[in-house]
Scaffold this motif. Sequence first.
Motif, short mmCIF file in Angstrom:
data_model
loop_
_atom_site.label_atom_id
_atom_site.label_comp_id
_atom_site.label_asym_id
_atom_site.label_seq_id
_atom_site.Cartn_x
_atom_site.Cartn_y
_atom_site.Cartn_z
N ARG A 65 -10.01 -9.33 -11.97
CA ARG A 65 -9.01 -8.72 -11.10
C ARG A 65 -8.61 -7.32 -11.60
N LYS A 66 -8.72 -7.10 -12.90
CA LYS A 66 -8.46 -5.76 -13.44
C LYS A 66 -9.57 -4.78 -13.04
N ILE A 67 -10.80 -5.28 -13.00
CA ILE A 67 -11.91 -4.45 -12.53
C ILE A 67 -11.68 -4.07 -11.07
N GLU A 68 -11.29 -5.07 -10.27
CA GLU A 68 -10.98 -4.84 -8.87
C GLU A 68 -9.82 -3.86 -8.72
N ALA A 69 -8.78 -4.04 -9.53
CA ALA A 69 -7.60 -3.18 -9.47
C ALA A 69 -7.94 -1.74 -9.84
N LYS A 70 -8.84 -1.57 -10.79
CA LYS A 70 -9.24 -0.22 -11.20
C LYS A 70 -9.92 0.52 -10.06
N ILE A 71 -10.77 -0.20 -9.33
CA ILE A 71 -11.46 0.40 -8.19
C ILE A 71 -10.45 0.76 -7.09
N LYS A 72 -9.57 -0.19 -6.78
CA LYS A 72 -8.58 0.05 -5.72
C LYS A 72 -7.60 1.15 -6.11
N SER A 73 -7.26 1.23 -7.39
CA SER A 73 -6.28 2.23 -7.83
C SER A 73 -6.78 3.65 -7.61
N LYS A 123 -7.83 1.60 6.63
CA LYS A 123 -7.48 1.39 5.22
C LYS A 123 -8.24 0.21 4.64
N GLU A 124 -8.29 -0.89 5.39
CA GLU A 124 -9.00 -2.07 4.91
C GLU A 124 -10.49 -1.76 4.76
N PHE A 125 -11.04 -0.99 5.68
CA PHE A 125 -12.46 -0.61 5.62
C PHE A 125 -12.75 0.21 4.37
N ILE A 126 -11.89 1.19 4.09
CA ILE A 126 -12.11 2.07 2.93
C ILE A 126 -12.03 1.28 1.63
N ILE A 127 -11.00 0.44 1.50
CA ILE A 127 -10.85 -0.36 0.27
C ILE A 127 -12.00 -1.34 0.14
N ASN A 128 -12.36 -1.98 1.23
CA ASN A 128 -13.44 -2.97 1.21
C ASN A 128 -14.76 -2.34 0.81
N ASN A 129 -15.02 -1.12 1.28
CA ASN A 129 -16.26 -0.43 0.97
C ASN A 129 -16.34 0.02 -0.48
N SER A 130 -15.20 0.07 -1.14
CA SER A 130 -15.20 0.47 -2.54
C SER A 130 -15.52 -0.71 -3.46
N LEU A 131 -15.51 -1.92 -2.90
CA LEU A 131 -15.72 -3.13 -3.71
C LEU A 131 -17.14 -3.65 -3.57
N ASP A 132 -17.67 -4.12 -4.69
CA ASP A 132 -19.04 -4.62 -4.74
C ASP A 132 -19.10 -6.10 -4.38
N LYS A 133 -20.13 -6.47 -3.65
CA LYS A 133 -20.31 -7.86 -3.22
C LYS A 133 -20.35 -8.82 -4.41
N LYS A 134 -21.05 -8.44 -5.45
CA LYS A 134 -21.18 -9.32 -6.62
C LYS A 134 -19.84 -9.53 -7.31
N LEU A 135 -19.03 -8.46 -7.34
CA LEU A 135 -17.70 -8.58 -7.95
C LEU A 135 -16.86 -9.58 -7.15
N LEU A 136 -16.90 -9.47 -5.84
CA LEU A 136 -16.11 -10.38 -4.99
C LEU A 136 -16.58 -11.82 -5.15
N GLU A 137 -17.88 -12.03 -5.29
CA GLU A 137 -18.41 -13.38 -5.54
C GLU A 137 -17.86 -13.93 -6.85
N LYS A 138 -17.88 -13.09 -7.88
CA LYS A 138 -17.38 -13.52 -9.19
C LYS A 138 -15.89 -13.85 -9.14
N ILE A 139 -15.13 -13.02 -8.44
CA ILE A 139 -13.69 -13.25 -8.33
C ILE A 139 -13.41 -14.56 -7.60
N SER A 140 -14.11 -14.78 -6.50
CA SER A 140 -13.90 -16.00 -5.72
C SER A 140 -14.24 -17.25 -6.53
#
Length: 497
Positions: free
Chosen positions: A138-146, A88-105
């Motif tokens: 976080r809404k962009i991230e939530a949209k991908i995860k949803s 599950k963590e692998f699937i969710i993680n693969n749906s997220l973009d590296k640049k988005l995670l950098e921006k969120i952090s």
Amino acid sequence: MKREFYKDLENKYKEVSLLYEIMGILHWDRSTVMPESSVVGRTDQLTNLYVLSHKMLKDKKIYNCIKQSEKIKKLNIWEKKNLKLIKKEFIINNSLDKKLLEKISLATSKCEMQWRISKENNDFKSIIPYLEEVIKLRKIEAKIKSKVLKCSLYDALLNDHEDGLSSKKIDKIFDQLILFLPKFLEEVLDFQKKNKKIIPIKDKIEIQKQEKLGRLLMQKIGFDFSYGRLDVSMHPFCGGAYKDSRITTRYNEKNFIESLMGVLHETGHALYNLGLPEKWKYQPVGDALGTVVHESQSLFMEMQICRSFEFLKFASPFMRKVFNKKGKQWEANNLYNIYTLVKPSFIRVDADEVTYPLHVIIRYKIEKDLIEGNIKVKEIPNVWNMYMNDFLNIKPKNNKEGCLQDIHWFDGTFGYFPTYTLGAIYASQLFSKIKKELPNLNIQIANGKFNHLINWLRSNVHSKGSLSNSEDLVKKVTGEELNIEYFKKHLINRYLN
């Protein structure tokens, strides 16, 4: 041969887990002892580690290990659940973009540090652009995860903290509390006027003495300081790593009452962390079972145990000795009346047991509307004050004692607040079960004997890690599904008796 793929998967996840632990220690350091001007470097460090862990989880070798491991027929129940959680963590993680995670952090780190300044200066306006950026990302991230989880935006963020939790489940419980608590609060306030006599404790207690008492009671309950620390931060929390539990609190010389309970609350978290299954360290199945159960353990310790008359009977001699105090105000009866005093107040972490769920419901409603786009960041103070007036019949004088008080939204945490009250309900149901299995528990607590209690929690909750979900755990332990009536009964017995 296939068995080796699963072991390889465990080893690869361990590398990621160790990065998570390093980030945990860096977060603790940032909140406690990091020099004020070192924030830029710390932000870079955490962002780099965050992105690195993301990159490691996207490794095709992990995907191959997952696929091969799924073909193994002789995995035990722990291994099967571990495989499921990693997948599950692998699937969710693969749906997220590296640049988005950098921006969120980066955005959450900047917002959190600005929050410290804005809160100190009671200046909500200065935090608006920072929080707007955090919510946007976080809404962009939530949209991908949803899309992966097939749920709403807010529910996707809830699942960061509790697997399978939904706003539909929360609404069902919170709607019952909204029907019950306001009327019950009126009854309690009326009961107190007629029956509760309190001798106020107006003494200033030195912080050094408060810390000494906190450490002493932590040890009496069962916390081992060779595996942990107690420090000071702006917002109390419990973090750390494997066999390294870092508790923080804040002290107030004019109010040792709440400072002490803050320490004991976090001790509940720490004992849970230190009791997780040794065999499954660094694996998701060996982690704590989401924030609902985590909060159940802290609130179990604070509310069910440490605010009880029996505990205060045990603790009062230590208070008198450490603080060098005498008089009836320091006796167990008066301390119990103080610790069970119900009074609508502005600060959530200092709220009594009856009004606390209403504080949570207010935050839940606001954060859900923020994520779903129903309100804007600049509207938070007015909406906050409206709910405070509706639910608690009080209105904050300023934003420092209102919407700026909690760190959660400003460090990017959405979906955590409802788990506090769900945890309190779990705690009540667990305590009801414990009392049946340990009929002399109240006597043991009054005598400072906590080993049977802690052993029960270790055996039934802590050692189970994430083998099941929280709903299944409470059913297995108590014999029935989560039942809000245990929480209501607990409140009635304590506050109208």
